[in-house]
Scaffold this motif. Sequence first.
Motif, mmCIF file in Angstrom:
data_model
loop_
_atom_site.group_PDB
_atom_site.id
_atom_site.type_symbol
_atom_site.label_atom_id
_atom_site.label_comp_id
_atom_site.label_asym_id
_atom_site.label_seq_id
_atom_site.Cartn_x
_atom_site.Cartn_y
_atom_site.Cartn_z
ATOM 1 N N SER A 1 0.836 -1.207 0.000
ATOM 2 C CA SER A 1 0.000 0.000 0.000
ATOM 3 C C SER A 1 0.871 1.258 0.000
ATOM 4 O O SER A 1 0.514 2.263 -0.611
ATOM 5 C CB SER A 1 -0.968 0.005 1.178
ATOM 6 O OG SER A 1 -0.272 -0.040 2.401
ATOM 7 N N GLU A 2 2.044 1.181 0.652
ATOM 8 C CA GLU A 2 2.955 2.334 0.668
ATOM 9 C C GLU A 2 3.536 2.592 -0.718
ATOM 10 O O GLU A 2 3.634 3.737 -1.161
ATOM 11 C CB GLU A 2 4.091 2.117 1.682
ATOM 12 C CG GLU A 2 3.641 2.112 3.122
ATOM 13 C CD GLU A 2 3.075 0.764 3.578
ATOM 14 O OE1 GLU A 2 3.250 -0.263 2.861
ATOM 15 O OE2 GLU A 2 2.419 0.744 4.632
ATOM 16 N N VAL A 3 3.915 1.535 -1.413
ATOM 17 C CA VAL A 3 4.454 1.671 -2.769
ATOM 18 C C VAL A 3 3.353 2.191 -3.696
ATOM 19 O O VAL A 3 3.586 3.099 -4.501
ATOM 20 C CB VAL A 3 5.039 0.333 -3.278
ATOM 21 C CG1 VAL A 3 5.406 0.412 -4.752
ATOM 22 C CG2 VAL A 3 6.269 -0.057 -2.446
ATOM 23 N N ALA A 4 2.157 1.654 -3.567
ATOM 24 C CA ALA A 4 1.033 2.116 -4.387
ATOM 25 C C ALA A 4 0.770 3.596 -4.141
ATOM 26 O O ALA A 4 0.558 4.367 -5.088
ATOM 27 C CB ALA A 4 -0.218 1.293 -4.092
ATOM 28 N N GLY A 5 0.802 4.014 -2.890
ATOM 29 C CA GLY A 5 0.583 5.419 -2.567
ATOM 30 C C GLY A 5 1.663 6.321 -3.135
ATOM 31 O O GLY A 5 1.381 7.422 -3.620
ATOM 32 N N ALA A 6 2.891 5.839 -3.089
ATOM 33 C CA ALA A 6 4.004 6.625 -3.621
ATOM 34 C C ALA A 6 3.881 6.796 -5.134
ATOM 35 O O ALA A 6 4.066 7.894 -5.668
ATOM 36 C CB ALA A 6 5.334 5.960 -3.260
ATOM 37 N N TRP A 7 3.553 5.706 -5.831
ATOM 38 C CA TRP A 7 3.384 5.785 -7.283
ATOM 39 C C TRP A 7 2.177 6.646 -7.645
ATOM 40 O O TRP A 7 2.215 7.405 -8.612
ATOM 41 C CB TRP A 7 3.259 4.390 -7.893
ATOM 42 C CG TRP A 7 4.589 3.781 -8.196
ATOM 43 C CD1 TRP A 7 5.277 2.884 -7.428
ATOM 44 C CD2 TRP A 7 5.406 4.042 -9.338
ATOM 45 N NE1 TRP A 7 6.473 2.575 -8.028
ATOM 46 C CE2 TRP A 7 6.574 3.265 -9.201
ATOM 47 C CE3 TRP A 7 5.263 4.843 -10.458
ATOM 48 C CZ2 TRP A 7 7.593 3.271 -10.148
ATOM 49 C CZ3 TRP A 7 6.277 4.859 -11.411
ATOM 50 C CH2 TRP A 7 7.427 4.083 -11.249
ATOM 51 N N SER A 8 1.106 6.543 -6.884
ATOM 52 C CA SER A 8 -0.070 7.386 -7.136
ATOM 53 C C SER A 8 0.279 8.853 -6.972
ATOM 54 O O SER A 8 -0.143 9.696 -7.776
ATOM 55 C CB SER A 8 -1.208 7.018 -6.179
ATOM 56 O OG SER A 8 -1.717 5.751 -6.494
ATOM 57 N N ALA A 9 1.062 9.171 -5.952
ATOM 58 C CA ALA A 9 1.481 10.559 -5.733
ATOM 59 C C ALA A 9 2.368 11.037 -6.876
ATOM 60 O O ALA A 9 2.205 12.158 -7.376
ATOM 61 C CB ALA A 9 2.214 10.686 -4.396
ATOM 62 N N ALA A 10 3.297 10.201 -7.305
ATOM 63 C CA ALA A 10 4.197 10.582 -8.396
ATOM 64 C C ALA A 10 3.407 10.804 -9.679
ATOM 65 O O ALA A 10 3.580 11.822 -10.360
ATOM 66 C CB ALA A 10 5.261 9.511 -8.609
#
Length: 141
Positions: free
Chosen positions: A112-121
Amino acid sequence: MTADQVKLVQESFAKVAPISETAAVLFYDRLFEIAPSVRAMFPTDMTERHKKLMAMLATVVSGLGNLKSILPAASALATRHVSYGTKPEHYPVAGAALLWTLEKGLGDAWTSEVAGAWSAAYGTLSGFMISEAYGRPQAAE
């Protein structure tokens, strides 16, 4: 984006880079599945398009720590996309295809942290590109 998000995007992309051709195929197959109308915007032979996608992603990911360094290239890309027929509503669809591709490519490393980071990027860059291309910011994820 936070420094931690930048690090997560960069570390996760490093895991996808070795399977770049597979990732590119997954991305475009997914894009054409969820938005079949965009298929006509692309050449029949996607080999070169696959390489360009992964090269662009590598450039963006490596420059995330210094966003100002990649904004001129993102602006130019946004302008080119207009000439291909890209519309603001295509950006969220491409983002969904990208996140799906990363999830498939990373497997258990897709958290979920990686998904959130990619979504933010993606949200940051696509919002900028939409603004550059169309002169008005719009939400994109």
